[in-house]
Design a protein around this motif. Sequence first.
Motif, PDB file in Angstrom:
ATOM      1  N   MET A 104       0.831  -1.205   0.000  1.00 28.88           N
ATOM      2  CA  MET A 104       0.000   0.000   0.000  1.00 28.88           C
ATOM      3  C   MET A 104       0.867   1.258   0.000  1.00 28.88           C
ATOM      4  O   MET A 104       0.520   2.258  -0.626  1.00 28.88           O
ATOM      5  N   ALA A 105       1.994   1.209   0.714  1.00 23.94           N
ATOM      6  CA  ALA A 105       2.904   2.361   0.739  1.00 23.94           C
ATOM      7  C   ALA A 105       3.451   2.640  -0.656  1.00 23.94           C
ATOM      8  O   ALA A 105       3.584   3.794  -1.065  1.00 23.94           O
ATOM      9  N   GLU A 106       3.768   1.582  -1.389  1.00 23.27           N
ATOM     10  CA  GLU A 106       4.269   1.754  -2.759  1.00 23.27           C
ATOM     11  C   GLU A 106       3.219   2.410  -3.655  1.00 23.27           C
ATOM     12  O   GLU A 106       3.560   3.126  -4.590  1.00 23.27           O
ATOM     13  N   LEU A 107       1.942   2.161  -3.344  1.00 23.82           N
ATOM     14  CA  LEU A 107       0.857   2.760  -4.119  1.00 23.82           C
ATOM     15  C   LEU A 107       0.473   4.144  -3.599  1.00 23.82           C
ATOM     16  O   LEU A 107      -0.424   4.781  -4.135  1.00 23.82           O
ATOM     17  N   GLY A 108       1.143   4.563  -2.519  1.00 27.80           N
ATOM     18  CA  GLY A 108       0.836   5.865  -1.920  1.00 27.80           C
ATOM     19  C   GLY A 108      -0.447   5.865  -1.110  1.00 27.80           C
ATOM     20  O   GLY A 108      -1.052   6.911  -0.901  1.00 27.80           O
ATOM     21  N   ALA A 109      -0.850   4.694  -0.643  1.00 30.92           N
ATOM     22  CA  ALA A 109      -2.115   4.585   0.098  1.00 30.92           C
ATOM     23  C   ALA A 109      -1.915   3.940   1.462  1.00 30.92           C
ATOM     24  O   ALA A 109      -2.789   3.258   1.965  1.00 30.92           O
ATOM     25  N   ARG A 110      -0.756   4.167   2.063  1.00 27.53           N
ATOM     26  CA  ARG A 110      -0.443   3.537   3.355  1.00 27.53           C
ATOM     27  C   ARG A 110      -1.463   3.898   4.430  1.00 27.53           C
ATOM     28  O   ARG A 110      -1.757   3.104   5.312  1.00 27.53           O
ATOM     29  N   LYS A 111      -2.021   5.111   4.374  1.00 32.32           N
ATOM     30  CA  LYS A 111      -2.984   5.537   5.398  1.00 32.32           C
ATOM     31  C   LYS A 111      -4.235   4.675   5.399  1.00 32.32           C
ATOM     32  O   LYS A 111      -4.944   4.607   6.394  1.00 32.32           O
ATOM     33  N   SER A 112      -4.493   3.986   4.301  1.00 32.98           N
ATOM     34  CA  SER A 112      -5.658   3.099   4.235  1.00 32.98           C
ATOM     35  C   SER A 112      -5.523   1.941   5.219  1.00 32.98           C
ATOM     36  O   SER A 112      -6.516   1.367   5.641  1.00 32.98           O
ATOM     37  N   VAL A 113      -4.279   1.573   5.546  1.00 29.73           N
ATOM     38  CA  VAL A 113      -4.054   0.469   6.478  1.00 29.73           C
ATOM     39  C   VAL A 113      -3.254   0.944   7.693  1.00 29.73           C
ATOM     40  O   VAL A 113      -2.433   0.224   8.237  1.00 29.73           O
ATOM     41  N   ALA A 114      -3.496   2.173   8.119  1.00 37.96           N
ATOM     42  CA  ALA A 114      -2.857   2.694   9.325  1.00 37.96           C
ATOM     43  C   ALA A 114      -3.367   1.910  10.533  1.00 37.96           C
ATOM     44  O   ALA A 114      -4.437   1.301  10.490  1.00 37.96           O
ATOM     45  N   VAL A 115      -2.585   1.927  11.599  1.00 38.86           N
ATOM     46  CA  VAL A 115      -2.933   1.174  12.804  1.00 38.86           C
ATOM     47  C   VAL A 115      -4.301   1.603  13.320  1.00 38.86           C
ATOM     48  O   VAL A 115      -4.583   2.785  13.473  1.00 38.86           O
ATOM     49  N   SER A 116      -5.149   0.609  13.584  1.00 41.48           N
ATOM     50  CA  SER A 116      -6.509   0.876  14.050  1.00 41.48           C
ATOM     51  C   SER A 116      -6.617   0.564  15.539  1.00 41.48           C
ATOM     52  O   SER A 116      -5.707  -0.009  16.141  1.00 41.48           O
ATOM     53  N   TYR A 117      -7.762   0.901  16.107  1.00 43.57           N
ATOM     54  CA  TYR A 117      -8.014   0.624  17.521  1.00 43.57           C
ATOM     55  C   TYR A 117      -7.982  -0.882  17.790  1.00 43.57           C
ATOM     56  O   TYR A 117      -7.402  -1.325  18.776  1.00 43.57           O
ATOM     57  N   VAL A 118      -8.570  -1.678  16.887  1.00 45.66           N
ATOM     58  CA  VAL A 118      -8.570  -3.128  17.089  1.00 45.66           C
ATOM     59  C   VAL A 118      -7.137  -3.677  17.002  1.00 45.66           C
ATOM     60  O   VAL A 118      -6.789  -4.629  17.706  1.00 45.66           O
ATOM     61  N   GLY A 119      -6.305  -3.054  16.181  1.00 48.53           N
ATOM     62  CA  GLY A 119      -4.897  -3.448  16.106  1.00 48.53           C
ATOM     63  C   GLY A 119      -4.165  -3.178  17.406  1.00 48.53           C
ATOM     64  O   GLY A 119      -3.329  -3.970  17.841  1.00 48.53           O
ATOM     65  N   LYS A 120      -4.500  -2.056  18.056  1.00 48.70           N
ATOM     66  CA  LYS A 120      -3.888  -1.733  19.352  1.00 48.70           C
ATOM     67  C   LYS A 120      -4.361  -2.697  20.433  1.00 48.70           C
ATOM     68  O   LYS A 120      -3.576  -3.120  21.283  1.00 48.70           O
ATOM     69  N   LEU A 121      -5.652  -3.053  20.397  1.00 44.84           N
ATOM     70  CA  LEU A 121      -6.173  -4.046  21.351  1.00 44.84           C
ATOM     71  C   LEU A 121      -5.487  -5.397  21.155  1.00 44.84           C
ATOM     72  O   LEU A 121      -5.146  -6.082  22.125  1.00 44.84           O
ATOM     73  N   LYS A 122      -5.292  -5.771  19.887  1.00 46.21           N
ATOM     74  CA  LYS A 122      -4.604  -7.029  19.568  1.00 46.21           C
ATOM     75  C   LYS A 122      -3.210  -7.047  20.148  1.00 46.21           C
ATOM     76  O   LYS A 122      -2.788  -8.021  20.778  1.00 46.21           O
ATOM     77  N   THR A 123      -2.484  -5.956  19.975  1.00 40.55           N
ATOM     78  CA  THR A 123      -1.124  -5.862  20.502  1.00 40.55           C
ATOM     79  C   THR A 123      -1.118  -5.967  22.020  1.00 40.55           C
ATOM     80  O   THR A 123      -0.292  -6.683  22.603  1.00 40.55           O
ATOM     81  N   ALA A 124      -2.037  -5.271  22.688  1.00 39.66           N
ATOM     82  CA  ALA A 124      -2.115  -5.320  24.151  1.00 39.66           C
ATOM     83  C   ALA A 124      -2.406  -6.742  24.631  1.00 39.66           C
ATOM     84  O   ALA A 124      -1.774  -7.234  25.579  1.00 39.66           O
ATOM     85  N   ALA A 125      -3.339  -7.433  23.966  1.00 41.75           N
ATOM     86  CA  ALA A 125      -3.671  -8.810  24.347  1.00 41.75           C
ATOM     87  C   ALA A 125      -2.486  -9.743  24.119  1.00 41.75           C
ATOM     88  O   ALA A 125      -2.189 -10.605  24.959  1.00 41.75           O
ATOM     89  N   GLN A 126      -1.781  -9.564  23.010  1.00 42.66           N
ATOM     90  CA  GLN A 126      -0.589 -10.383  22.729  1.00 42.66           C
ATOM     91  C   GLN A 126       0.473 -10.189  23.802  1.00 42.66           C
ATOM     92  O   GLN A 126       1.035 -11.155  24.315  1.00 42.66           O
ATOM     93  N   MET A 127       0.760  -8.930  24.125  1.00 44.03           N
ATOM     94  CA  MET A 127       1.803  -8.637  25.115  1.00 44.03           C
ATOM     95  C   MET A 127       1.434  -9.201  26.486  1.00 44.03           C
ATOM     96  O   MET A 127       2.280  -9.772  27.179  1.00 44.03           O
ATOM     97  N   ALA A 128       0.165  -9.045  26.881  1.00 40.37           N
ATOM     98  CA  ALA A 128      -0.280  -9.568  28.178  1.00 40.37           C
ATOM     99  C   ALA A 128      -0.199 -11.092  28.194  1.00 40.37           C
ATOM    100  O   ALA A 128       0.268 -11.693  29.176  1.00 40.37           O
ATOM    101  N   ALA A 129      -0.638 -11.735  27.101  1.00 41.05           N
ATOM    102  CA  ALA A 129      -0.607 -13.199  27.025  1.00 41.05           C
ATOM    103  C   ALA A 129       0.830 -13.718  27.090  1.00 41.05           C
ATOM    104  O   ALA A 129       1.135 -14.645  27.856  1.00 41.05           O
ATOM    105  N   ILE A 130       1.713 -13.126  26.297  1.00 37.03           N
ATOM    106  CA  ILE A 130       3.109 -13.580  26.265  1.00 37.03           C
ATOM    107  C   ILE A 130       3.766 -13.367  27.621  1.00 37.03           C
ATOM    108  O   ILE A 130       4.481 -14.247  28.127  1.00 37.03           O
ATOM    109  N   THR A 131       3.501 -12.234  28.257  1.00 40.97           N
ATOM    110  CA  THR A 131       4.083 -11.961  29.568  1.00 40.97           C
ATOM    111  C   THR A 131       3.634 -13.012  30.586  1.00 40.97           C
ATOM    112  O   THR A 131       4.456 -13.567  31.325  1.00 40.97           O
ATOM    113  N   ALA A 132       2.327 -13.303  30.619  1.00 43.23           N
ATOM    114  CA  ALA A 132       1.812 -14.291  31.572  1.00 43.23           C
ATOM    115  C   ALA A 132       2.386 -15.678  31.295  1.00 43.23           C
ATOM    116  O   ALA A 132       2.738 -16.407  32.225  1.00 43.23           O
ATOM    117  N   LEU A 133       2.521 -16.044  30.010  1.00 43.09           N
ATOM    118  CA  LEU A 133       3.032 -17.369  29.668  1.00 43.09           C
ATOM    119  C   LEU A 133       4.532 -17.497  29.921  1.00 43.09           C
ATOM    120  O   LEU A 133       5.008 -18.580  30.263  1.00 43.09           O
TER     121      LEU A 133
END
Length: 194
Positions: free
Chosen positions: A114-143
């Motif tokens: 998308m960046a090569e097409l000049g449309a990177r903002k179309s796939v900018a980090v979303s709220y659900v992406g931030k939630l995913k990251t938080a859940a991953q970090m919490a899960a990995i830390t606990a494990l």
Amino acid sequence: MFNLPTLLTWLRIVLIPMFIGIYYLPDKWLPPLDKNYLATGFFLLAAITDWLDGYLARKLKQTSAFGAFLDPVADKLMVAAALVMLVQLDRADAMFAVIIIGREITISALREWMAELGARKSVAVSYVGKLKTAAQMAAITALLFDAPLIPGIDTRFAGRALLVIAVILTLWSMVYYLRQAWPLMSGEENSTKS
């Protein structure tokens, strides 16, 4: 190119073999429980640098194209290495690791395209992406910790439950990003412009 935020990102990359290598030390050098504590500490330090480098880059106005490239690479390396280690330790399901790592590779490739097409903002980090990251970090830390933090709370069970949540959010965010990019992927955007 080399500023404080970028150096923190490099530190995160250096911490990856350190927290993985701990598990390869002989048990007589470092007992298994101590390995868990030390690996968790290194992983948490890496996670803190992830937040800190972005904060400092904005605060000190030290953003760079190289830093913007390196930061997500360091994140994905850190998560992938931790998941592979957790599968090897039999604390995480291999299928979950494949889903999370596969999604990271897919979305990284999509963002690059998308960046090569000049449309990177179309796939900018979303709220659900931030939630995913938080859940991953919490899960990995606990494990990684894998020891009772509070009496009666099984961190392995909690980590596995969080990993299931992380996998659901991983798939959800992948579908979200693919839907955002679909008009360009399918050629619909070009047909509407002509």
